[in-house]
Design a protein around this motif. Structure first.
Motif, PDB file in Angstrom:
ATOM      1  N   ASN A   1       4.497 -16.455  -3.101  1.00 43.78           N
ATOM      2  CA  ASN A   1       5.345 -16.107  -4.284  1.00 43.78           C
ATOM      3  C   ASN A   1       4.925 -14.852  -4.968  1.00 43.78           C
ATOM      4  N   SER A   2       4.098 -14.350  -5.421  1.00 43.52           N
ATOM      5  CA  SER A   2       4.369 -12.644  -6.068  1.00 43.52           C
ATOM      6  C   SER A   2       4.321 -11.967  -5.379  1.00 43.52           C
ATOM      7  N   ILE A   3       4.427 -11.793  -3.759  1.00 42.25           N
ATOM      8  CA  ILE A   3       4.716 -10.635  -2.836  1.00 42.25           C
ATOM      9  C   ILE A   3       6.357 -10.770  -2.771  1.00 42.25           C
ATOM     10  N   GLU A   4       6.793 -12.104  -3.012  1.00 38.33           N
ATOM     11  CA  GLU A   4       7.994 -12.114  -2.612  1.00 38.33           C
ATOM     12  C   GLU A   4       8.588 -11.479  -4.027  1.00 38.33           C
ATOM     13  N   ALA A   5       7.883 -12.177  -4.591  1.00 41.54           N
ATOM     14  CA  ALA A   5       8.838 -11.609  -6.737  1.00 41.54           C
ATOM     15  C   ALA A   5       8.558 -10.316  -6.928  1.00 41.54           C
ATOM     16  N   MET A   6       7.544  -9.464  -5.913  1.00 46.35           N
ATOM     17  CA  MET A   6       7.440  -7.165  -6.339  1.00 46.35           C
ATOM     18  C   MET A   6       8.282  -7.169  -5.013  1.00 46.35           C
ATOM     19  N   ASP A   7       8.531  -6.145  -6.462  1.00 44.18           N
ATOM     20  CA  ASP A   7       9.530  -4.568  -4.918  1.00 44.18           C
ATOM     21  C   ASP A   7       7.749  -4.312  -4.639  1.00 44.18           C
ATOM     22  N   GLU A   8       8.152  -3.208  -3.267  1.00 44.33           N
ATOM     23  CA  GLU A   8       7.066  -2.152  -2.931  1.00 44.33           C
ATOM     24  C   GLU A   8       6.640  -1.402  -3.808  1.00 44.33           C
ATOM     25  N   ASN A   9       4.606  -0.751  -4.320  1.00 40.96           N
ATOM     26  CA  ASN A   9       4.079  -0.871  -4.675  1.00 40.96           C
ATOM     27  C   ASN A   9       3.499  -1.663  -5.945  1.00 40.96           C
ATOM     28  N   GLY A  10       4.103  -3.005  -5.421  1.00 40.47           N
ATOM     29  CA  GLY A  10       3.625  -3.479  -6.924  1.00 40.47           C
ATOM     30  C   GLY A  10       2.077  -3.304  -6.818  1.00 40.47           C
ATOM     31  N   THR A  11       1.588  -4.904  -7.720  1.00 38.69           N
ATOM     32  CA  THR A  11      -0.228  -5.039  -8.200  1.00 38.69           C
ATOM     33  C   THR A  11      -0.085  -6.348  -8.726  1.00 38.69           C
ATOM     34  N   ILE A  12      -0.917  -7.248  -7.986  1.00 36.10           N
ATOM     35  CA  ILE A  12      -1.360  -7.920  -7.916  1.00 36.10           C
ATOM     36  C   ILE A  12      -3.020  -8.545  -8.397  1.00 36.10           C
ATOM     37  N   GLU A  13      -3.501  -8.163  -9.572  1.00 37.77           N
ATOM     38  CA  GLU A  13      -4.672  -8.659 -10.668  1.00 37.77           C
ATOM     39  C   GLU A  13      -5.152 -10.379 -10.360  1.00 37.77           C
ATOM     40  N   ILE A  14      -6.134 -10.444 -10.047  1.00 40.44           N
ATOM     41  CA  ILE A  14      -7.057 -11.514 -10.149  1.00 40.44           C
ATOM     42  C   ILE A  14      -8.370 -10.968 -10.721  1.00 40.44           C
TER      43      ILE A  14
ATOM     44  N   LYS B   1      -7.046 -12.041   3.005  1.00 46.96           N
ATOM     45  CA  LYS B   1      -6.762 -11.506   4.337  1.00 46.96           C
ATOM     46  C   LYS B   1      -6.082 -12.333   4.826  1.00 46.96           C
ATOM     47  N   LEU B   2      -5.624 -13.622   4.743  1.00 50.68           N
ATOM     48  CA  LEU B   2      -4.786 -13.959   5.248  1.00 50.68           C
ATOM     49  C   LEU B   2      -3.507 -13.164   5.573  1.00 50.68           C
ATOM     50  N   THR B   3      -3.037 -12.518   4.557  1.00 45.95           N
ATOM     51  CA  THR B   3      -2.017 -12.647   3.710  1.00 45.95           C
ATOM     52  C   THR B   3      -2.001 -11.023   4.126  1.00 45.95           C
ATOM     53  N   GLU B   4      -2.349 -10.176   4.431  1.00 52.64           N
ATOM     54  CA  GLU B   4      -2.824  -8.575   4.566  1.00 52.64           C
ATOM     55  C   GLU B   4      -1.951  -7.848   5.662  1.00 52.64           C
ATOM     56  N   SER B   5      -1.043  -8.933   5.984  1.00 52.80           N
ATOM     57  CA  SER B   5       0.105  -7.875   6.729  1.00 52.80           C
ATOM     58  C   SER B   5       1.389  -7.916   5.475  1.00 52.80           C
ATOM     59  N   GLU B   6       1.381  -8.729   4.463  1.00 56.72           N
ATOM     60  CA  GLU B   6       2.415  -9.171   4.212  1.00 56.72           C
ATOM     61  C   GLU B   6       1.979  -8.493   2.791  1.00 56.72           C
ATOM     62  N   LEU B   7       1.086  -7.893   2.486  1.00 58.02           N
ATOM     63  CA  LEU B   7       0.697  -7.250   1.318  1.00 58.02           C
ATOM     64  C   LEU B   7       0.710  -5.537   1.854  1.00 58.02           C
ATOM     65  N   ASN B   8       0.143  -5.373   3.176  1.00 57.84           N
ATOM     66  CA  ASN B   8       0.785  -4.078   3.987  1.00 57.84           C
ATOM     67  C   ASN B   8       1.864  -3.378   3.947  1.00 57.84           C
ATOM     68  N   GLU B   9       2.805  -4.712   4.256  1.00 59.06           N
ATOM     69  CA  GLU B   9       4.348  -4.204   4.286  1.00 59.06           C
ATOM     70  C   GLU B   9       4.592  -4.166   3.282  1.00 59.06           C
ATOM     71  N   LYS B  10       4.502  -4.826   2.336  1.00 56.24           N
ATOM     72  CA  LYS B  10       5.288  -3.997   0.690  1.00 56.24           C
ATOM     73  C   LYS B  10       3.806  -3.218  -0.030  1.00 56.24           C
ATOM     74  N   LYS B  11       3.309  -2.959   0.722  1.00 61.74           N
ATOM     75  CA  LYS B  11       2.570  -1.914  -0.233  1.00 61.74           C
ATOM     76  C   LYS B  11       1.873  -1.996  -1.371  1.00 61.74           C
ATOM     77  N   ILE B  12       1.288  -3.399  -1.025  1.00 63.35           N
ATOM     78  CA  ILE B  12       0.567  -4.498  -2.531  1.00 63.35           C
ATOM     79  C   ILE B  12      -0.671  -3.900  -2.994  1.00 63.35           C
ATOM     80  N   ASN B  13      -0.305  -3.664  -3.731  1.00 57.33           N
ATOM     81  CA  ASN B  13      -2.411  -3.343  -4.408  1.00 57.33           C
ATOM     82  C   ASN B  13      -3.318  -4.625  -5.154  1.00 57.33           C
ATOM     83  N   ILE B  14      -4.044  -4.532  -4.683  1.00 59.78           N
ATOM     84  CA  ILE B  14      -4.752  -6.273  -5.007  1.00 59.78           C
ATOM     85  C   ILE B  14      -6.162  -5.312  -6.383  1.00 59.78           C
ATOM     86  N   ILE B  15      -6.214  -5.643  -7.190  1.00 62.40           N
ATOM     87  CA  ILE B  15      -7.650  -5.917  -7.236  1.00 62.40           C
ATOM     88  C   ILE B  15      -8.418  -7.062  -8.007  1.00 62.40           C
ATOM     89  N   LEU B  16      -9.407  -6.900  -7.296  1.00 66.12           N
ATOM     90  CA  LEU B  16      -9.887  -7.617  -6.704  1.00 66.12           C
ATOM     91  C   LEU B  16     -11.387  -8.421  -8.544  1.00 66.12           C
TER      92      LEU B  16
END
Length: 549
Positions: A458-471, A417-432
């Protein structure tokens, strides 16, 4: 064990059979003795009856009155080896025929057809038959008895030797006693062998239990163990050695150790003459892996000192090497932390003066002037340096964790939630991928939030837009495991061992302290953090935190 039980059963049955046969033999011997005694008495009685009948027939034939002829006849009958005496007494108990030294007083009162077996003075068995004989004339004078229907009664005493009968009986008894003694010996021997077999069985069970115990101890050893014979061929191998060295137990026994581990070069595996030899080696296994091992070889000798073979002990040094690296890293980080703290303190005071002066100058200049812009840049750079100094101080002297029971999934969700704005900015998809009934951890939620914020950044910075972070979450023995994977640019293989070092960074911006602080926080929670990465495919951070129990 089955053959011992069978042998024990056979011995018990043999003993029981022997005792039963002894009892049966005694019974049959008694029955046979009684039967032979009856037969003997019947035979002697028949013989005595025959002699009495013969004597009566002679008397009836009219030889009465001629005592000389009667005595000759009796003497002829007494010549038989079975006849001792033939005596005839009149009613007054006078000895008329037979040995005159015998009187009737030696015999019991007259009873018709009385018979008895006793010893004579010479130690012979003698069968005595006493009976009455009625004759119608006087055998002394030959004169007939007148006016008498009953005649004259005489008493005949016939004594027969019974030695042969009794000797036959004694022989039967001796044979029965001999057979009984033999059966008794067999029975006692069976009892003895029962105890011997039971003792032997008990000793073998004990030895088998000891052997099983020793085998279980060897199989349960945390170290690998291989025993060799004198020629270097494998005799035994335990489970740890099979697992550690990647072997197949059924294909190892009987082979030479150099054929089993052809690529593991160590003097401990050779035919060295040392009683005990120890060496640390990098062992190349058959599956291509290389592991550090401590190998100890020790000679096996018998009680007279003869060489029977060798026992090899294999100790996996991977964890020890890892601990050594961790200790070395901790010492290096501590040294760098102390240096960083000293530098930070030396820099912070001048920076405060520089920032104060820059603010003073900015206020003196016009807002749109070039000098005002320069002063603003100076203030911004001073703030950036202060952030670097803060990170250096956090690394040099991290906060002591305030431990409490935490739900790790809640901490991760809060960090997202604290990184929600950065995730939305790069349209990062989260798989929890949450896990039901995940155990709690004993941790400082604020410090773990800092860990996850750093990793997500670090993950957000290393990815381009529409990337995926899986947790994902899982558990393993005493640890809760959190895996964070991204689809970023990855980390070069040569840099994987350096990314947790302070001031190491592959980015154009950054202090290189973020992951070092992450490592320090996880370490202070008695946890572990590792990284797997493939260039242009992504990176996975694996965090292990101890369960609260």
């Amino acid at each position: 064990m089955k053959k011992y039980k069978l042998l024990n059963t056979i011995t018990i049955l043999l003993g029981l059979l022997s005792f039963v046969m002894i009892i049966a033999l005694g019974w049959f011997t008694y029955e046979n003795y009684d039967r032979e005694r009856t037969l003997m008495e019947n035979n002697l009685l028949q013989e005595a009856e025959f002699i009495r009948t013969s004597l009566r027939a002679k008397l009836l034939m009219g030889i009465g009155g001629d005592l000389h002829q009667l005595r000759d006849y009796v003497e002829r009958l007494e010549t038989s080896p079975f006849v001792k005496h033939i005596l005839v007494f009149d009613k007054d108990k006078n000895n008329l025929l037979g040995d005159e030294k015998y009187t009737y007083t030696e015999y019991p009162d007259n009873h018709n057809e009385h018979q008895k077996v006793n010893f004579d003075s010479e130690g012979n068995y003698v069968f005595t038959f006493i009976s009455e004989l009625t004759i119608h004339y006087d055998i002394l004078t030959g004169k007939k008895v007148e006016k008498s229907d009953q005649g004259i009664k005489y008493t005949t005493v016939i004594e027969l030797y019974a030695n042969e009968y009794y000797e036959a009986q004694r022989e039967d008894i001796r044979r029965a006693l001999g057979t009984g003694l033999l059966l008794l010996v067999i029975g006692l021997a069976s009892v003895y062998f029962i105890f011997v077999i039971r003792r032997y069985y008990s000793v073998n069970v004990h030895l088998q239990n000891v052997q099983d115990y020793i085998s279980n101890v060897i199989q349960s050893m945390p170290n690998g163990l291989i025993s060799l014979d004198k020629t270097g061929k494998v005799e035994t191998v335990n489970r740890t050695a099979v697992k550690l060295l990647g072997l197949e137990e059924n294909k190892v026994v009987g082979k030479n150790i150099h054929d089993v581990l052809p690529n593991c070069k160590s003097e401990a595996l050779g035919q060295n003459n040392s009683e005990k030899f120890e060496q640390n080696v990098e062992c190349h296994l058959n599956d291509g892996n290389t592991i550090p091992l401590n190998i100890i070889s020790s000679k096996i000798k018998n009680e007279i000192g003869e060489d029977l073979g060798t026992v090899l002990i294999f100790t996996d040094l991977r964890e020890l090497k890892s601990l050594e690296k961790a200790v070395e890293r901790s010492e290096r980080l501590a040294s760098m932390g102390r240096m960083a703290a000293g530098i930070a303190h030396e820099i912070r005071n001048p920076l405060s003066s520089i920032k104060g002066l820059a603010q003073y100058l900015r206020n003196k200049f016009e807002k749109d002037s070039e000098d005002h812009e320069y002063a603003s840049v100076m203030i911004s750079e001073v703030d950036r340096l202060n952030r670097v100094i803060r990170d250096m101080l956090n690394f040099a002297k991290p906060h002591e964790p305030k431990l409490a029971l935490c739900n790790i999934e809640d901490i991760v969700s809060h960090s997202l939630k604290l990184t929600e704005s950065e995730l939305n900015e790069k349209k990062i998809n989260i798989i929890l991928m949450n896990k039901d009934d995940l155990p709690t951890v004993l941790a400082d939620s604020d410090l773990l939030t800092q860990v996850f914020l750093n990793l997500f950044a670090n993950s957000i910075e290393a990815m381009d837009e529409n990337g995926t972070i899986e947790i994902s979450f899982s558990e393993e023995e005493q640890f809760v495991i959190i895996e964070i994977s991204d689809e970023g640019s990855g980390i070069e293989e040569e840099n994987l061992n350096k990314i947790f070092d302070p001031f190491f960074t592959s980015k154009s911006t950054g202090t290189g302290l973020g992951l070092a602080i992450v490592y320090r926080i996880i370490e202070n929670h008695n946890g572990k953090i590792t990284v797997n990465s493939v260039v242009n495919k992504g990176t996975t951070f694996i965090i292990k935190l101890p369960k609260s129990n």
